[in-house]
Motif scaffolding. Structure first.
Motif, PDB file in Angstrom:
ATOM      1  N   ARG A 190       1.713  11.314  -2.672  1.00 21.72           N
ATOM      2  CA  ARG A 190       2.166  10.436  -1.588  1.00 21.72           C
ATOM      3  C   ARG A 190       1.425   9.098  -1.670  1.00 21.72           C
ATOM      4  NH1 ARG A 190       0.782   8.922   3.594  1.00 21.72           N
ATOM      5  NH2 ARG A 190      -1.122  10.190   3.547  1.00 21.72           N
ATOM      6  N   VAL A 191       2.177   8.004  -1.624  1.00 20.27           N
ATOM      7  CA  VAL A 191       1.583   6.667  -1.706  1.00 20.27           C
ATOM      8  C   VAL A 191       0.839   6.367  -0.413  1.00 20.27           C
ATOM      9  CG1 VAL A 191       2.036   4.204  -1.971  1.00 20.27           C
ATOM     10  CG2 VAL A 191       3.390   5.865  -3.254  1.00 20.27           C
ATOM     11  N   LEU A 192      -0.430   5.994  -0.535  1.00 18.20           N
ATOM     12  CA  LEU A 192      -1.247   5.677   0.625  1.00 18.20           C
ATOM     13  C   LEU A 192      -0.955   4.262   1.132  1.00 18.20           C
ATOM     14  CD1 LEU A 192      -4.713   7.177  -0.410  1.00 18.20           C
ATOM     15  CD2 LEU A 192      -2.803   8.272   0.783  1.00 18.20           C
ATOM     16  N   THR A 193      -1.100   4.080   2.432  1.00 13.03           N
ATOM     17  CA  THR A 193      -0.870   2.783   3.072  1.00 13.03           C
ATOM     18  C   THR A 193      -2.099   2.403   3.886  1.00 13.03           C
ATOM     19  OG1 THR A 193       0.069   3.712   5.107  1.00 13.03           O
ATOM     20  CG2 THR A 193       1.576   3.369   3.244  1.00 13.03           C
ATOM     21  N   ALA A 194      -1.995   1.259   4.562  1.00  8.69           N
ATOM     22  CA  ALA A 194      -3.099   0.809   5.410  1.00  8.69           C
ATOM     23  C   ALA A 194      -3.389   1.822   6.515  1.00  8.69           C
ATOM     24  CB  ALA A 194      -2.772  -0.556   6.000  1.00  8.69           C
ATOM     25  N   ASP A 195      -2.370   2.556   6.945  1.00  8.59           N
ATOM     26  CA  ASP A 195      -2.585   3.584   7.975  1.00  8.59           C
ATOM     27  C   ASP A 195      -3.494   4.699   7.478  1.00  8.59           C
ATOM     28  OD1 ASP A 195      -0.977   2.206   9.726  1.00  8.59           O
ATOM     29  OD2 ASP A 195       0.838   3.308   9.201  1.00  8.59           O
ATOM     30  N   ASP A 196      -3.563   4.869   6.155  1.00  5.71           N
ATOM     31  CA  ASP A 196      -4.438   5.884   5.563  1.00  5.71           C
ATOM     32  C   ASP A 196      -5.824   5.328   5.231  1.00  5.71           C
ATOM     33  OD1 ASP A 196      -2.385   8.032   5.325  1.00  5.71           O
ATOM     34  OD2 ASP A 196      -1.457   6.571   3.965  1.00  5.71           O
ATOM     35  N   MET A 255       0.781  -1.840  -7.607  1.00  5.88           N
ATOM     36  CA  MET A 255      -0.357  -0.929  -7.652  1.00  5.88           C
ATOM     37  C   MET A 255      -0.234   0.056  -6.506  1.00  5.88           C
ATOM     38  SD  MET A 255      -4.454  -1.789  -7.461  1.00  5.88           S
ATOM     39  CE  MET A 255      -4.531  -2.437  -9.129  1.00  5.88           C
ATOM     40  N   GLU A 256      -0.426   1.329  -6.802  1.00  4.96           N
ATOM     41  CA  GLU A 256      -0.327   2.375  -5.791  1.00  4.96           C
ATOM     42  C   GLU A 256      -1.458   3.383  -5.971  1.00  4.96           C
ATOM     43  OE1 GLU A 256       4.582   2.527  -5.556  1.00  4.96           O
ATOM     44  OE2 GLU A 256       3.446   4.031  -6.700  1.00  4.96           O
ATOM     45  N   ILE A 257      -2.134   3.709  -4.897  1.00  6.35           N
ATOM     46  CA  ILE A 257      -3.067   4.834  -4.897  1.00  6.35           C
ATOM     47  C   ILE A 257      -2.372   5.973  -4.147  1.00  6.35           C
ATOM     48  CG2 ILE A 257      -5.281   5.715  -4.080  1.00  6.35           C
ATOM     49  CD1 ILE A 257      -6.493   3.019  -4.519  1.00  6.35           C
ATOM     50  N   LYS A 258      -2.344   7.166  -4.768  1.00  2.00           N
ATOM     51  CA  LYS A 258      -1.617   8.294  -4.198  1.00  2.00           C
ATOM     52  C   LYS A 258      -2.553   9.467  -3.912  1.00  2.00           C
ATOM     53  CE  LYS A 258       2.635   7.229  -6.782  1.00  2.00           C
ATOM     54  NZ  LYS A 258       3.684   7.797  -7.666  1.00  2.00           N
ATOM     55  N   ARG A 259      -2.221  10.198  -2.884  1.00  2.00           N
ATOM     56  CA  ARG A 259      -2.887  11.467  -2.586  1.00  2.00           C
ATOM     57  C   ARG A 259      -1.844  12.576  -2.694  1.00  2.00           C
ATOM     58  NH1 ARG A 259      -4.230  11.154   2.807  1.00  2.00           N
ATOM     59  NH2 ARG A 259      -6.328  10.328   2.441  1.00  2.00           N
ATOM     60  N   TYR A 311      -6.006  12.635  -6.395  1.00  2.47           N
ATOM     61  CA  TYR A 311      -5.830  11.196  -6.223  1.00  2.47           C
ATOM     62  C   TYR A 311      -5.488  10.550  -7.563  1.00  2.47           C
ATOM     63  CZ  TYR A 311      -7.692  11.399  -1.496  1.00  2.47           C
ATOM     64  OH  TYR A 311      -7.867  11.675  -0.165  1.00  2.47           O
ATOM     65  N   THR A 312      -4.451   9.704  -7.542  1.00  4.14           N
ATOM     66  CA  THR A 312      -4.038   8.996  -8.749  1.00  4.14           C
ATOM     67  C   THR A 312      -3.824   7.524  -8.432  1.00  4.14           C
ATOM     68  OG1 THR A 312      -1.677   9.421  -8.359  1.00  4.14           O
ATOM     69  CG2 THR A 312      -2.880  11.040  -9.685  1.00  4.14           C
ATOM     70  N   CYS A 313      -3.860   6.716  -9.477  1.00  2.00           N
ATOM     71  CA  CYS A 313      -3.567   5.287  -9.342  1.00  2.00           C
ATOM     72  C   CYS A 313      -2.439   4.941 -10.297  1.00  2.00           C
ATOM     73  CB  CYS A 313      -4.793   4.445  -9.656  1.00  2.00           C
ATOM     74  SG  CYS A 313      -4.485   2.662  -9.538  1.00  2.00           S
ATOM     75  N   ARG A 314      -1.413   4.310  -9.766  1.00  2.00           N
ATOM     76  CA  ARG A 314      -0.279   3.878 -10.592  1.00  2.00           C
ATOM     77  C   ARG A 314      -0.256   2.357 -10.653  1.00  2.00           C
ATOM     78  NH1 ARG A 314       6.253   4.772  -9.621  1.00  2.00           N
ATOM     79  NH2 ARG A 314       6.908   4.211 -11.748  1.00  2.00           N
ATOM     80  N   VAL A 315      -0.159   1.817 -11.864  1.00  3.69           N
ATOM     81  CA  VAL A 315      -0.084   0.374 -12.076  1.00  3.69           C
ATOM     82  C   VAL A 315       1.157   0.074 -12.905  1.00  3.69           C
ATOM     83  CG1 VAL A 315      -1.187  -1.644 -13.117  1.00  3.69           C
ATOM     84  CG2 VAL A 315      -2.580   0.063 -11.945  1.00  3.69           C
TER      85      VAL A 315
END
Length: 313
Positions: free
Chosen positions: A236-242, A229-233, A273-277
């Motif tokens: 770019r794939v967001l991480t805990a730093d985001d 699962m990825e949430i992107k802005r 913003y998108t979500c990839r599964v």
């Protein structure tokens, strides 16, 4: 008295092959402990971190912890398992009798053994090498291998026979049982999936800060547990730093799994913003922008399933 419970994460997921584990964990106390639910000796089996059987010295009986284990395995299996665990309980008692510690103290001895293996192209797990086995003892929080008992003379008499090391044939037997149990589980989950198709939901909710909103992506009802699962802005794939927060993979009550991720953003944020599964078990690879609704239909060799991906703003 501090009781140190031995735990190790042995589950891992690889890109193309799914890895499985079968673990047996035995726990014994050197003398009775007056705590509710704590027994002198306890044993449990875990298939991919899911408890499949249980035994304790008070109950004195090995019992199934999954409906499909009870349905598939005959009473003779459970009777023989009870006799084996009674012998193991006596072996642990013999170990404590040989301890070189103050008898007034309460000690905890645990043994974890089992195996790990990757699926082949047919979805089966097979014995490859003795290194596929796992075999570890833990005494009052200190780990040691069966062949390291000489280093533990401060705790035990040097009787290596009380600490047998897993042989190749035992690892193979473990792999065979794991493959059998996985077959039972898959059959059970195929029926569960027909009754409750896996779903993905993407939605937003108000944040504590009025100027912000929370974007959430939820996947639920899937098996096997290997999922991406990825949430992107803006790609770019967001991480805990985001600020991304993930629950990780969690079990549902019907033996399927779920995963949820969310990120808090400004209401005025105009980024895309998108979500990839990705769920390879069902050949699903979805990436959509919040605000769209899609229905995906997929097939497998046994029957037809419907996968609903719902994106709601």
């Amino acid at each position: 008295m501090a009781v140190l419970i031995y735990s190790r994460l042995l589950w891992s997921v690889r890109t193309r092959k799914e890895k499985h584990s079968l673990r047996h964990i035995y726990t014994a106390f050197s003398k009775p402990v007056n705590f509710s639910g704590i027994h002198n000796f306890t044993a449990m089996g875990l298939l991919d971190d899911r408890m499949i059987y249980y035994y304790d010295s008070s109950m004195d009986k090995k019992i199934p912890k999954q409906k499909w284990m009870k349905e598939r395995l005959k009473p003779d299996y459970w009777d023989k398992g009870t006799e084996f665990l009674r012998r193991e309980q006596m072996r642990f008692s013999d170990i404590f009798n040989q301890m070189r510690q103050n008898s007034s103290d309460t000690h905890v001895l645990q043994w974890m053994h089992g195996c790990v293996g990757e699926e082949d192209k047919n979805g089966s797990v097979r014995f490859q090498d003795v290194e596929d086995g796992m075999d570890m003892y833990n005494f009052d929080g200190d780990e040691f291998l069966p062949n390291d008992t000489e280093k533990q003379e401060w705790a035990f008499a040097a009787d290596a026979k009380l600490f047998p090391k897993m042989e190749a044939y035992q690892v193979k037997e473990c792999m065979d049982w794991m493959d059998t149990f996985l077959g039972y589980l898959r059959s059970h989950l195929r029926n569960a999936t027909l009754a409750a198709p896996p779903k993905v939901f993407v939605f937003k909710t108000p944040a504590k800060e009025k100027a912000n909103i929370v974007l959430t992506c939820l996947a639920t009802g899937f098996y096997p547990k290997d999922i991406t699962m990825e949430i992107k802005r803006d790609g770019r794939v967001l991480t805990a730093d985001d600020g991304l927060v993930s629950t990780g993979i969690r079990p549902n009550d019907d033996d399927t799994f779920q995963r949820r991720e969310h990120v808090e953003i400004l209401r005025t944020d105009s980024s895309n913003y998108t979500c990839r599964v990705i769920h390879k078990g069902f050949s699903i690879d979805v990436e959509e922008t919040w605000g769209n609704i899609y229905i995906y239909i997929y097939f497998n060799s046994l029957s037809t399933f419907f996968f609903f991906c719902q994106f709601v703003i």
